[in-house]
Every structure is written in structure tokens, then in C-alpha cells.
Design a protein around this motif. Sequence first.
Motif, PDB file in Angstrom:
ATOM      1  N   LYS A 164       0.838  -1.204   0.000  1.00 26.80           N
ATOM      2  CA  LYS A 164       0.000   0.000   0.000  1.00 26.80           C
ATOM      3  C   LYS A 164       0.873   1.254   0.000  1.00 26.80           C
ATOM      4  CE  LYS A 164      -3.503   2.596   2.526  1.00 26.80           C
ATOM      5  NZ  LYS A 164      -2.893   3.823   2.048  1.00 26.80           N
ATOM      6  N   GLU A 165       1.889   1.265   0.856  1.00 25.65           N
ATOM      7  CA  GLU A 165       2.778   2.421   0.921  1.00 25.65           C
ATOM      8  C   GLU A 165       3.509   2.631  -0.399  1.00 25.65           C
ATOM      9  OE1 GLU A 165       5.196   1.598   4.346  1.00 25.65           O
ATOM     10  OE2 GLU A 165       3.518   1.915   5.729  1.00 25.65           O
ATOM     11  N   LEU A 166       3.955   1.553  -1.013  1.00 23.60           N
ATOM     12  CA  LEU A 166       4.640   1.672  -2.312  1.00 23.60           C
ATOM     13  C   LEU A 166       3.682   2.117  -3.402  1.00 23.60           C
ATOM     14  CD1 LEU A 166       7.005  -1.427  -2.222  1.00 23.60           C
ATOM     15  CD2 LEU A 166       7.676   0.989  -2.186  1.00 23.60           C
ATOM     16  N   GLN A 167       2.432   1.647  -3.357  1.00 29.75           N
ATOM     17  CA  GLN A 167       1.439   2.072  -4.340  1.00 29.75           C
ATOM     18  C   GLN A 167       1.177   3.568  -4.211  1.00 29.75           C
ATOM     19  OE1 GLN A 167       0.217   0.054  -6.817  1.00 29.75           O
ATOM     20  NE2 GLN A 167      -0.565   1.960  -7.618  1.00 29.75           N
ATOM     21  N   ASP A 168       1.070   4.048  -2.968  1.00 28.60           N
ATOM     22  CA  ASP A 168       0.890   5.487  -2.742  1.00 28.60           C
ATOM     23  C   ASP A 168       2.089   6.270  -3.279  1.00 28.60           C
ATOM     24  OD1 ASP A 168      -1.549   4.954  -1.514  1.00 28.60           O
ATOM     25  OD2 ASP A 168      -0.766   5.193   0.525  1.00 28.60           O
ATOM     26  N   ALA A 169       3.279   5.772  -3.018  1.00 25.39           N
ATOM     27  CA  ALA A 169       4.486   6.449  -3.510  1.00 25.39           C
ATOM     28  C   ALA A 169       4.529   6.437  -5.029  1.00 25.39           C
ATOM     29  CB  ALA A 169       5.741   5.773  -2.943  1.00 25.39           C
ATOM     30  N   LEU A 170       4.106   5.332  -5.647  1.00 24.03           N
ATOM     31  CA  LEU A 170       4.080   5.242  -7.104  1.00 24.03           C
ATOM     32  C   LEU A 170       3.127   6.279  -7.699  1.00 24.03           C
ATOM     33  CD1 LEU A 170       4.988   3.865  -9.710  1.00 24.03           C
ATOM     34  CD2 LEU A 170       3.181   2.156  -9.321  1.00 24.03           C
ATOM     35  N   GLU A 171       1.990   6.476  -7.068  1.00 21.76           N
ATOM     36  CA  GLU A 171       1.055   7.488  -7.563  1.00 21.76           C
ATOM     37  C   GLU A 171       1.681   8.882  -7.531  1.00 21.76           C
ATOM     38  OE1 GLU A 171      -2.595   7.121  -5.333  1.00 21.76           O
ATOM     39  OE2 GLU A 171      -3.362   5.631  -6.751  1.00 21.76           O
ATOM     40  N   VAL A 172       2.370   9.201  -6.448  1.00 21.23           N
ATOM     41  CA  VAL A 172       3.034  10.512  -6.351  1.00 21.23           C
ATOM     42  C   VAL A 172       4.084  10.639  -7.444  1.00 21.23           C
ATOM     43  CG1 VAL A 172       4.507  11.988  -4.923  1.00 21.23           C
ATOM     44  CG2 VAL A 172       2.560  10.773  -3.886  1.00 21.23           C
ATOM     45  N   ILE A 173       4.832   9.583  -7.673  1.00 21.02           N
ATOM     46  CA  ILE A 173       5.869   9.604  -8.716  1.00 21.02           C
ATOM     47  C   ILE A 173       5.233   9.800 -10.091  1.00 21.02           C
ATOM     48  CG2 ILE A 173       7.558   8.146  -9.905  1.00 21.02           C
ATOM     49  CD1 ILE A 173       8.301   7.099  -7.048  1.00 21.02           C
ATOM     50  N   LYS A 174       4.141   9.108 -10.366  1.00 18.95           N
ATOM     51  CA  LYS A 174       3.451   9.279 -11.653  1.00 18.95           C
ATOM     52  C   LYS A 174       3.009  10.726 -11.838  1.00 18.95           C
ATOM     53  CE  LYS A 174       1.483   4.655 -12.290  1.00 18.95           C
ATOM     54  NZ  LYS A 174       0.231   3.880 -12.298  1.00 18.95           N
ATOM     55  N   TYR A 175       2.443  11.268 -10.767  1.00 18.96           N
ATOM     56  CA  TYR A 175       1.976  12.658 -10.829  1.00 18.96           C
ATOM     57  C   TYR A 175       3.134  13.609 -11.078  1.00 18.96           C
ATOM     58  CZ  TYR A 175       0.337  17.191  -9.212  1.00 18.96           C
ATOM     59  OH  TYR A 175       0.047  18.530  -9.123  1.00 18.96           O
ATOM     60  N   LYS A 176       4.212  13.473 -10.322  1.00 18.69           N
ATOM     61  CA  LYS A 176       5.359  14.373 -10.486  1.00 18.69           C
ATOM     62  C   LYS A 176       6.014  14.186 -11.856  1.00 18.69           C
ATOM     63  CE  LYS A 176       6.652  16.871  -7.689  1.00 18.69           C
ATOM     64  NZ  LYS A 176       6.305  18.278  -7.440  1.00 18.69           N
ATOM     65  N   ARG A 177       6.066  12.970 -12.335  1.00 18.50           N
ATOM     66  CA  ARG A 177       6.617  12.736 -13.674  1.00 18.50           C
ATOM     67  C   ARG A 177       5.792  13.485 -14.707  1.00 18.50           C
ATOM     68  NH1 ARG A 177       7.080   7.080 -17.087  1.00 18.50           N
ATOM     69  NH2 ARG A 177       7.543   8.110 -19.048  1.00 18.50           N
ATOM     70  N   TRP A 178       4.472  13.356 -14.604  1.00 19.07           N
ATOM     71  CA  TRP A 178       3.603  14.061 -15.545  1.00 19.07           C
ATOM     72  C   TRP A 178       3.866  15.560 -15.457  1.00 19.07           C
ATOM     73  CZ3 TRP A 178      -0.079  17.755 -14.327  1.00 19.07           C
ATOM     74  CH2 TRP A 178      -0.833  18.214 -15.408  1.00 19.07           C
ATOM     75  N   ARG A 179       3.948  16.118 -14.246  1.00 18.42           N
ATOM     76  CA  ARG A 179       4.201  17.561 -14.087  1.00 18.42           C
ATOM     77  C   ARG A 179       5.491  17.986 -14.798  1.00 18.42           C
ATOM     78  NH1 ARG A 179       1.755  21.046 -10.571  1.00 18.42           N
ATOM     79  NH2 ARG A 179       3.727  22.165 -10.321  1.00 18.42           N
ATOM     80  N   TYR A 180       6.547  17.185 -14.612  1.00 18.87           N
ATOM     81  CA  TYR A 180       7.827  17.564 -15.213  1.00 18.87           C
ATOM     82  C   TYR A 180       7.845  17.338 -16.719  1.00 18.87           C
ATOM     83  CZ  TYR A 180       9.706  18.750 -10.711  1.00 18.87           C
ATOM     84  OH  TYR A 180       9.926  19.363  -9.501  1.00 18.87           O
ATOM     85  N   GLU A 181       7.102  16.373 -17.216  1.00 18.13           N
ATOM     86  CA  GLU A 181       6.999  16.209 -18.663  1.00 18.13           C
ATOM     87  C   GLU A 181       6.322  17.430 -19.285  1.00 18.13           C
ATOM     88  OE1 GLU A 181       5.032  12.411 -19.010  1.00 18.13           O
ATOM     89  OE2 GLU A 181       6.936  11.320 -19.047  1.00 18.13           O
ATOM     90  N   ILE A 182       5.243  17.884 -18.670  1.00 17.35           N
ATOM     91  CA  ILE A 182       4.540  19.079 -19.156  1.00 17.35           C
ATOM     92  C   ILE A 182       5.442  20.301 -19.024  1.00 17.35           C
ATOM     93  CG2 ILE A 182       2.566  20.616 -18.723  1.00 17.35           C
ATOM     94  CD1 ILE A 182       1.852  17.882 -20.042  1.00 17.35           C
ATOM     95  N   SER A 183       6.139  20.413 -17.893  1.00 21.42           N
ATOM     96  CA  SER A 183       7.052  21.541 -17.673  1.00 21.42           C
ATOM     97  C   SER A 183       8.172  21.555 -18.705  1.00 21.42           C
ATOM     98  CB  SER A 183       7.661  21.472 -16.265  1.00 21.42           C
ATOM     99  OG  SER A 183       6.663  21.576 -15.289  1.00 21.42           O
ATOM    100  N   LYS A 184       8.692  20.386 -19.031  1.00 20.44           N
ATOM    101  CA  LYS A 184       9.767  20.296 -20.014  1.00 20.44           C
ATOM    102  C   LYS A 184       9.277  20.760 -21.377  1.00 20.44           C
ATOM    103  CE  LYS A 184      12.935  17.075 -22.211  1.00 20.44           C
ATOM    104  NZ  LYS A 184      13.305  15.682 -22.395  1.00 20.44           N
ATOM    105  N   GLU A 185       8.082  20.277 -21.766  1.00 13.62           N
ATOM    106  CA  GLU A 185       7.516  20.702 -23.053  1.00 13.62           C
ATOM    107  C   GLU A 185       7.323  22.218 -23.112  1.00 13.62           C
ATOM    108  OE1 GLU A 185       3.875  18.659 -24.031  1.00 13.62           O
ATOM    109  OE2 GLU A 185       4.766  16.704 -23.559  1.00 13.62           O
ATOM    110  N   ALA A 186       6.858  22.789 -21.997  1.00 17.56           N
ATOM    111  CA  ALA A 186       6.576  24.224 -21.960  1.00 17.56           C
ATOM    112  C   ALA A 186       7.830  25.053 -21.680  1.00 17.56           C
ATOM    113  CB  ALA A 186       5.528  24.514 -20.896  1.00 17.56           C
ATOM    114  N   GLY A 187       8.850  24.413 -21.154  1.00 18.09           N
ATOM    115  CA  GLY A 187      10.075  25.133 -20.821  1.00 18.09           C
ATOM    116  C   GLY A 187       9.988  25.855 -19.488  1.00 18.09           C
TER     117      GLY A 187
END
Length: 153
Positions: free
Chosen positions: A98-121
Motif C-alpha cells: 500500500k505504501e509503495l502504491q501510494d508512492a508510485l502514484e506521487v511519482i506518476k503525478y510528479k513525472r507528468w508535471r515535469y513532462e509538461i514543464s519540459k515541453e513548456a520550458g
Amino acid sequence: MHYTVAETARKLNVSPHTLRFYSKEGLLPFVDRSEGGIRLFKEEDFSWLFIIDCLKKTGLSIKGIQQFIKWAMEGDTTIEQRLEMFKERQEAVEQQIKELQDALEVIKYKRWRYEISKEAGTTAIHDKMKPEDIPEDIRKIKEKIERLYHFTE
């Protein structure tokens, strides 16, 4: 057929040092030795080594593994103790998952944020985003994070 420490280590994909450590810690009372003191593993020892590795991966201490092996060597009089230990291990592993699943969700979210940030600069892109601009699965994770941690970015 018997296997040396090196052969057993290769078969199980562990280091010979690991097997020697297990032996030193009293986790291998079932392993035969040659007249010269060399450890000789049998096929049936592999199931013991598998369960030792499994228990180690669950976070059970060496002392806890020693206790399990002692109980197992004692036989049927310790069935209840072994059952309780495996119940506890199951609960611990389910909590870890459960703890790892919660951490994975945060990682997915942060990855998405940085992918969008990278595209936008820029990371400022998120300041202008509306909820409907965020993919549904990511939006759910974002809402969960904000709800659990009263956290916003």
C-alpha cells in the motif's frame, strides 16, 4: 546430488557471501558438510533458501528468520507459531505494498508535471492549467495528494 556454495549461489542468483552469511547466522542448520567442513547443499535445501530469501524480502529480521527455522526444525508442535508469523508477515507486506502504491502514484503525478514543464520550458505552466486540462488519472492522483496532505503546487 550435492552442490557447493558457489554452485548453489549461481543456481539461486545470490552471492556465495550471502550463503556463508546465512550459515554464520545459523540459518542453514539443515545443510550437510563434507569431512573437510565444506558446505554441501542438496536439492531439498533450495526450498529452505527460497523461504529465507522470501522472509528477508518482507523485512523480517535475521533473528526472526532464525526463530522460524528453529520452529520448523522442531516440527509439528510449532505449527501455530509459524502460522502466526506468516499472518504477521502477510499484514506487513500488504502494508508495504500500500505504501509503495501510494508512492508510485506521487511519482506518476510528479513525472507528468515535469513532462509538461519540459515541453513548456517552465514549471509555471501548471499555474495556468484548468482541471479539465489535466488527464483524468493524473487529476485523481493530484486531488488525492491535496486531500491527504493539504498540499498544493
